[in-house]
Design a protein around this motif. Structure first.
Motif, PDB file in Angstrom:
ATOM      1  N   ASP A 119      -8.663 -71.355 -37.899  1.00  0.00           N
ATOM      2  CA  ASP A 119      -9.210 -72.007 -36.904  1.00  0.00           C
ATOM      3  C   ASP A 119     -10.257 -72.099 -36.119  1.00  0.00           C
ATOM      4  O   ASP A 119     -10.124 -71.375 -34.987  1.00  0.00           O
ATOM      5  CB  ASP A 119      -7.697 -72.148 -35.878  1.00  0.00           C
ATOM      6  N   ARG A 120     -11.471 -72.359 -36.651  1.00  0.00           N
ATOM      7  CA  ARG A 120     -12.535 -72.370 -36.168  1.00  0.00           C
ATOM      8  C   ARG A 120     -13.371 -73.570 -35.978  1.00  0.00           C
ATOM      9  O   ARG A 120     -13.065 -74.395 -36.819  1.00  0.00           O
ATOM     10  CB  ARG A 120     -13.584 -71.232 -36.805  1.00  0.00           C
ATOM     11  N   ASP A 121     -14.324 -73.623 -35.060  1.00  0.00           N
ATOM     12  CA  ASP A 121     -15.220 -74.832 -35.116  1.00  0.00           C
ATOM     13  C   ASP A 121     -15.835 -74.928 -36.432  1.00  0.00           C
ATOM     14  O   ASP A 121     -16.452 -74.078 -37.027  1.00  0.00           O
ATOM     15  CB  ASP A 121     -16.173 -74.581 -34.124  1.00  0.00           C
ATOM     16  N   GLY A 122     -15.960 -76.276 -36.655  1.00  0.00           N
ATOM     17  CA  GLY A 122     -16.690 -76.556 -38.219  1.00  0.00           C
ATOM     18  C   GLY A 122     -15.876 -76.606 -39.404  1.00  0.00           C
ATOM     19  O   GLY A 122     -16.122 -76.988 -40.453  1.00  0.00           O
ATOM     20  N   HIS A 143      -9.395 -75.576 -32.884  1.00  0.00           N
ATOM     21  CA  HIS A 143     -10.814 -75.587 -33.160  1.00  0.00           C
ATOM     22  C   HIS A 143     -10.990 -76.624 -34.396  1.00  0.00           C
ATOM     23  O   HIS A 143     -11.832 -77.492 -34.714  1.00  0.00           O
ATOM     24  CB  HIS A 143     -11.471 -74.327 -33.008  1.00  0.00           C
ATOM     25  N   GLN A 145     -10.572 -79.107 -37.892  1.00  0.00           N
ATOM     26  CA  GLN A 145     -10.484 -80.612 -37.839  1.00  0.00           C
ATOM     27  C   GLN A 145      -9.668 -80.546 -39.040  1.00  0.00           C
ATOM     28  O   GLN A 145      -9.781 -80.203 -40.187  1.00  0.00           O
ATOM     29  CB  GLN A 145     -11.950 -81.257 -38.183  1.00  0.00           C
TER      30      GLN A 145
END
Length: 246
Positions: A119-122, A143, A145
Motif C-alpha cells: 500500500d504505497r503511492d504509485g 495509497h 491504486q
C-alpha cells in the motif's frame, strides 16, 4: 420453524436456484468430462435441496461480482459468497463454512517483499471487479491504486502492473507455471465464504436465514464440508470454526 415455511419462502419458483461462482476454484470447478459444475458449493446446494425436497437448478457465474449483480434480477435463491459489508446490506449470510486467504502476486523482480509494503503511492494492483478482495481493498487501501477488470491476473500481466490481488489457491497454481511471477508471503485478508439468501425477500420472516445458519453449522460439524473439499481437491482451504446461533 416449519420446513414447509422454509420451502415456500426459499424457492418461490418451486425449485432451489443456486448461484455457483466458477471464478473461485476453491468453491467450484467445471468437471473436465461433463463440463458441469462440481465442488463444495455444488455439494452443499444439492444436500440442501435433498433435505427440503426441492429440485436444484445450478446457476453458474464466472465471477463473484456477477453473482451479486444478479441479485437485483432475482436470478437465484441461494448463493455462496464471501461475507462483505457491501453485500451484507442486501444478503442474509450464514456464518462462514470455509475460510480462504487473499494474497498478492508480484513480478519476480519486484522490490515488494511483504504485504505491508504494497500500500504505497504509485503501486497499481489488479483485482477482479466486484470480488471480495476488491471490496476489502477499496475500503482499506490508503495509497495504492486498484485496477479492476474481468480477470485481474490477465490485467496484471497485460498492463505490467505492480501486483495482482486474489484468492491464494489459483494464484499459487498460476505461479507454478509462470517463472516471471511470485507470491508475497502472508495474507492481506481472510476471506470468509458463506451461504447467503436475498434479504429483501425475508423482511420480518426469519425462518429461512435461521434454517440456513443451522444447516451450515451441521455441515461443518459432521465433516460434510471437509469431505467435499477433499473430493474437489481443495485440501488447503480451512473449514470455518463453529458459530453461535443467530
Amino acid at each position: 420453524m416449519s420446513t414447509a415455511d422454509v420451502v415456500r419462502d426459499i424457492a418461490p419458483t418451486g425449485k432451489l436456484r443456486a448461484a455457483i461462482n466458477l471464478g473461485n476454484m476453491v468453491l467450484a470447478q467445471k468437471d473436465p468430462a461433463s463440463g458441469e459444475p462440481r465442488g463444495i458449493t455444488v455439494d452443499l446446494a444439492r444436500e440442501l435441496g435433498r433435505r427440503l425436497g426441492l429440485p436444484v437448478e445450478l446457476v453458474p457465474f464466472d465471477a463473484a461480482g456477477k453473482v451479486f449483480e444478479a441479485l437485483k434480477a432475482g436470478a437465484w435463491d441461494i448463493a455462496f459468497l464471501a461475507i462483505e459489508p457491501v453485500r451484507a446490506a442486501e444478503i442474509a449470510f450464514t456464518a462462514p463454512y470455509v475460510i480462504i486467504e487473499g494474497v498478492y502476486m508480484v513480478p519476480v523482480s519486484s522490490p515488494l517483499r511483504a504485504v505491508d509494503q504494497v500500500d504505497r503511492d504509485g503501486v497499481r494492483i489488479a483485482v477482479n471487479k466486484g470480488s471480495a478482495y476488491d471490496l476489502f481493498l477499496t475500503r482499506t487501501l490508503k495509497h495504492a491504486q486498484l485496477v479492476r477488470g474481468e480477470n485481474g491476473v490477465d490485467l496484471f500481466i497485460k498492463d505490467k502492473l505492480d501486483a495482482a490481488a486474489g484468492v491464494k489457491q489459483p494464484l499459487v497454481e498460476f505461479a507454478k507455471t509462470n517463472p516471471n511471477v511470485r507470491l508475497i508471503d502472508g495474507r492481506f485478508m481472510e476471506i470468509r465464504q458463506a451461504m447467503g439468501t436475498p434479504k429483501l425477500r425475508y423482511q420480518g420472516r426469519e425462518a429461512v436465514p435461521r434454517y440456513l445458519h443451522s444447516f451450515v453449522e451441521e455441515m461443518k460439524s459432521t465433516g460434510f464440508v471437509t469431505k467435499a473439499l477433499e473430493r474437489s481437491n481443495q485440501p488447503d482451504a480451512a473449514v470455518a470454526p463453529p458459530a453461535t446461533a443467530n
